[in-house]
Design a protein around this motif. Sequence first.
Motif, PDB file in Angstrom:
ATOM      1  N   UNK A 143       6.792 -13.815   8.536  1.00  0.00           N
ATOM      2  CA  UNK A 143       5.450 -13.066   9.375  1.00  0.00           C
ATOM      3  C   UNK A 143       5.516 -11.698   9.557  1.00  0.00           C
ATOM      4  N   UNK A 144       5.871 -10.701   8.896  1.00  0.00           N
ATOM      5  CA  UNK A 144       6.109  -9.101   8.930  1.00  0.00           C
ATOM      6  C   UNK A 144       6.072  -8.040   7.655  1.00  0.00           C
ATOM      7  N   UNK A 145       5.663  -7.029   8.600  1.00  0.00           N
ATOM      8  CA  UNK A 145       5.580  -5.991   7.920  1.00  0.00           C
ATOM      9  C   UNK A 145       6.624  -5.211   7.923  1.00  0.00           C
ATOM     10  N   UNK A 146       6.265  -3.976   6.934  1.00  0.00           N
ATOM     11  CA  UNK A 146       7.615  -3.261   6.546  1.00  0.00           C
ATOM     12  C   UNK A 146       7.146  -2.390   6.625  1.00  0.00           C
ATOM     13  N   UNK A 147       7.114  -0.683   7.057  1.00  0.00           N
ATOM     14  CA  UNK A 147       6.919   0.600   6.350  1.00  0.00           C
ATOM     15  C   UNK A 147       7.794   0.949   6.602  1.00  0.00           C
ATOM     16  N   UNK A 148       7.777   2.384   5.557  1.00  0.00           N
ATOM     17  CA  UNK A 148       9.086   3.190   5.309  1.00  0.00           C
ATOM     18  C   UNK A 148       8.359   4.224   4.790  1.00  0.00           C
ATOM     19  N   UNK A 149       9.068   5.333   5.312  1.00  0.00           N
ATOM     20  CA  UNK A 149       8.007   7.002   5.258  1.00  0.00           C
ATOM     21  C   UNK A 149       9.635   7.333   4.359  1.00  0.00           C
ATOM     22  N   UNK A 158       3.740  -2.988   3.660  1.00  0.00           N
ATOM     23  CA  UNK A 158       4.272  -4.038   2.456  1.00  0.00           C
ATOM     24  C   UNK A 158       3.835  -4.825   3.585  1.00  0.00           C
ATOM     25  N   UNK A 159       3.092  -5.866   3.969  1.00  0.00           N
ATOM     26  CA  UNK A 159       3.555  -6.899   4.450  1.00  0.00           C
ATOM     27  C   UNK A 159       3.519  -8.163   3.562  1.00  0.00           C
ATOM     28  N   UNK A 160       4.461  -9.286   4.185  1.00  0.00           N
ATOM     29  CA  UNK A 160       5.043 -10.317   3.849  1.00  0.00           C
ATOM     30  C   UNK A 160       4.762 -11.755   3.735  1.00  0.00           C
ATOM     31  N   UNK A 161       4.102 -12.086   2.926  1.00  0.00           N
ATOM     32  CA  UNK A 161       3.638 -13.728   2.989  1.00  0.00           C
ATOM     33  C   UNK A 161       4.690 -14.874   3.318  1.00  0.00           C
ATOM     34  N   UNK A 162       5.747 -14.545   2.798  1.00  0.00           N
ATOM     35  CA  UNK A 162       6.584 -15.456   3.011  1.00  0.00           C
ATOM     36  C   UNK A 162       7.378 -15.517   4.864  1.00  0.00           C
ATOM     37  N   UNK A 185       0.964  -0.913   0.236  1.00  0.00           N
ATOM     38  CA  UNK A 185      -0.215   0.072  -0.119  1.00  0.00           C
ATOM     39  C   UNK A 185       1.153   1.569   0.182  1.00  0.00           C
ATOM     40  N   UNK A 186       0.570   2.225  -0.677  1.00  0.00           N
ATOM     41  CA  UNK A 186       1.367   3.530  -1.274  1.00  0.00           C
ATOM     42  C   UNK A 186       1.029   4.550  -0.777  1.00  0.00           C
TER      43      UNK A 186
END
Length: 93
Positions: free
Chosen positions: A26-32, A20-24, A4-5
Motif C-alpha cells: 500500500x505505497x506510492x513512489x514519486x521520483x524527480x 507509480x503505485x504499488x499493487x502488492x 505515470x511519467x
Amino acid sequence: MDTTRATAHLPYLDVEIRHRKSDDEDAEYLSLTLKATPSLDAFGRHVAQPEVFAALMQMHPMTWWWRGAQAMMQPWLAMNRALLPAPGREDKD
C-alpha cells in the motif's frame, strides 16, 4: 505497477517526473530526475545572465500580479501625492 511519467526539455535541463503505485504494497513512489547538460552550474550561470533573468521574470506569475496591482493602485497613489504638502511647505496652525 501503474506508472505515470512526465518529461520536460528546457535549455540545458531535462526534467522527468515518475509516479507509480504499488499493487502488492500500500505505497506510492514519486521520483524527480534532473539532467543538466553540461552541468547544473552552467545552467545557473546561464540563468544568472541579466537578459535571461529578465526574460524569465516576465513569465513569472507573481510579476504579472505585481504589475497588475501597481496599475490598479496608480490613481490612488497619484491622488495621495497631490494631497500631500510640498516638501518644505508645512501648514502651521
